[in-house]
Write a protein that holds these residues in place. Structure first.
Motif, PDB file in Angstrom:
ATOM      1  N   UNK A   1     -50.190  29.779 -47.246  1.00 37.18           N
ATOM      2  CA  UNK A   1     -51.406  29.053 -47.618  1.00 37.18           C
ATOM      3  C   UNK A   1     -52.350  29.032 -46.424  1.00 37.18           C
ATOM      4  N   UNK A   2     -53.566  28.557 -46.620  1.00 31.38           N
ATOM      5  CA  UNK A   2     -54.482  28.400 -45.498  1.00 31.38           C
ATOM      6  C   UNK A   2     -53.914  27.394 -44.500  1.00 31.38           C
ATOM      7  N   UNK A   3     -54.106  27.686 -43.218  1.00 31.36           N
ATOM      8  CA  UNK A   3     -53.640  26.783 -42.166  1.00 31.36           C
ATOM      9  C   UNK A   3     -54.663  25.716 -41.808  1.00 31.36           C
ATOM     10  N   UNK A   4     -55.797  25.690 -42.498  1.00 29.72           N
ATOM     11  CA  UNK A   4     -56.848  24.721 -42.167  1.00 29.72           C
ATOM     12  C   UNK A   4     -56.378  23.267 -42.268  1.00 29.72           C
ATOM     13  N   UNK A   5     -55.648  22.869 -43.328  1.00 25.74           N
ATOM     14  CA  UNK A   5     -55.184  21.473 -43.365  1.00 25.74           C
ATOM     15  C   UNK A   5     -54.279  21.121 -42.186  1.00 25.74           C
ATOM     16  N   UNK A   6     -53.417  22.038 -41.790  1.00 22.97           N
ATOM     17  CA  UNK A   6     -52.568  21.808 -40.619  1.00 22.97           C
ATOM     18  C   UNK A   6     -53.427  21.704 -39.365  1.00 22.97           C
ATOM     19  N   UNK A   7     -54.368  22.622 -39.223  1.00 21.66           N
ATOM     20  CA  UNK A   7     -55.243  22.657 -38.050  1.00 21.66           C
ATOM     21  C   UNK A   7     -56.017  21.351 -37.884  1.00 21.66           C
ATOM     22  N   UNK A   8     -56.387  20.732 -38.981  1.00 22.23           N
ATOM     23  CA  UNK A   8     -57.205  19.519 -38.948  1.00 22.23           C
ATOM     24  C   UNK A   8     -56.396  18.231 -38.857  1.00 22.23           C
TER      25      UNK A   8
END
Length: 326
Positions: free
Chosen positions: A131-138
């Motif tokens: 999945x996109x790592x954006x939620x983890x990154x944020x």
């Protein structure tokens, strides 16, 4: 934000919207698998994601570095891959640990290698991103040194016997690292102190050092951000994850991590429930010719099932529950 056991459990608070910074360590032997990890990351980028990916290595040839750079074509104009050579002399004090590559130690100096970055996502090269790592990154990192996923209570017992600082035990193959805090804490000195304490009986190399040094100073993320092989091979117990949470995780994990000695590319029965997905992402890399191994595995091997493992027990319970509802 909900708090359990004094640690952040809900990670919906956005922390930043910049380019996602990712770092991976590899050596020559693991290069095709690191490329597969990278391909899985790029394949699942959201439309508004931008990724900068650094590959730490000791002596990759120019040819191999160029092959890694070819992966940028999976996301033209939205991804940059940079190979960063490390100084091996800095790691001469660290002992070899059986079955582990010394490249795993490289994550201990990322705060120095990238002095302008506040945070980075560290990933091992034997995992897949789904999945996109954006939620983890944020994820918010206020007041902590990293955001991690809890490992089983079995590891907790191992670390208690070793004498590590008390805290929730985690697998270090996926970490959102708070580099600014690492620098402020002079974290390298603390790593060296931990090494001197446990040099003669390291269990998992730098993971032991990280669990000792960061103990009590981490956010615990939902398990879906690092589904290891543990639940597929043994009865697994956790402080933070109940049976429903684990069942939801195995249904739709964000990151799958092949932590046992049975790796997807080895000609033997798989153990992790998502090992078969490895070949899909290998096919996106310059090492796609190695897919013949996957064909042989489909013909001659299945998945090695452990009847007493947490996964098999949950699967049986869920099947009975579905029958009852029907």
């Amino acid at each position: 934000m909900s708090i359990r056991f004094g640690l952040c459990y809900n990670f919906s608070m956005p922390a930043c919207n910049s380019t996602i910074q990712i770092v991976i360590s590899t050596d020559q032997n693991y290069l095709p698998h690191a490329a597969t990890t990278i391909a899985s990351i790029l394949h699942h980028m959201a439309d508004d994601d931008r990724v900068s990916l650094s590959v730490l290595h000791l002596e990759l040839s120019d040819t191999h570095q160029q092959r890694l750079k070819q992966l940028e074509q999976l996301q033209p104009d939205r991804c940059q891959i940079t190979c960063v050579q490390v100084d091996q002399k800095r790691f001469e004090v660290f002992p070899d640990v059986r079955y582990l590559s010394n490249a795993s130690y490289y994550r201990l100096i990322i705060h120095d290698l990238f002095p302008d970055l506040e945070r980075m996502i560290y990933l091992d090269s034997d995992l897949l991103v789904r999945t996109s790592l954006a939620p983890l990154w944020n994820t918010s990192l206020d007041g902590v040194l990293a955001a991690v996923v809890e490992e089983t209570q079995f590891l907790d017992q191992v670390y208690q016997d070793m004498g590590l600082n008390p805290g929730v035990r985690f697998n270090a193959g996926m970490m959102l690292c708070h580099l600014a805090a690492w620098r402020q804490e002079s974290i390298w000195d603390q790593y060296i102190q931990a090494l001197e304490l446990f040099r003669d009986h390291l269990h998992a190399g730098d993971q032991d050092i990280l669990n000792h040094t960061l103990a009590g100073r981490v956010h615990i993320l939902p398990q879906r951000w690092n589904l290891t092989t543990s639940i597929y091979k043994e009865p697994a117990e956790y402080r933070h994850y109940d049976a429903k949470h684990v069942l939801d995780t195995v249904t739709n994990p964000a990151i799958v991590h092949f932590t046992s000695s049975r790796k997807p590319w080895m000609l033997q029965r798989d153990r992790h429930g998502f090992s078969h997905e490895y070949w899909r992402y290998l096919a996106l890399t310059p090492w796609r010719s190695e897919r013949w191994r996957g064909v042989i595995k489909r013909l001659f091997y299945g998945r090695k099932k452990q009847a007493k493992s947490t996964y098999e027990q949950l699967r049986k319970q869920d099947s009975k529950a579905n029958l009852t509802r029907a």
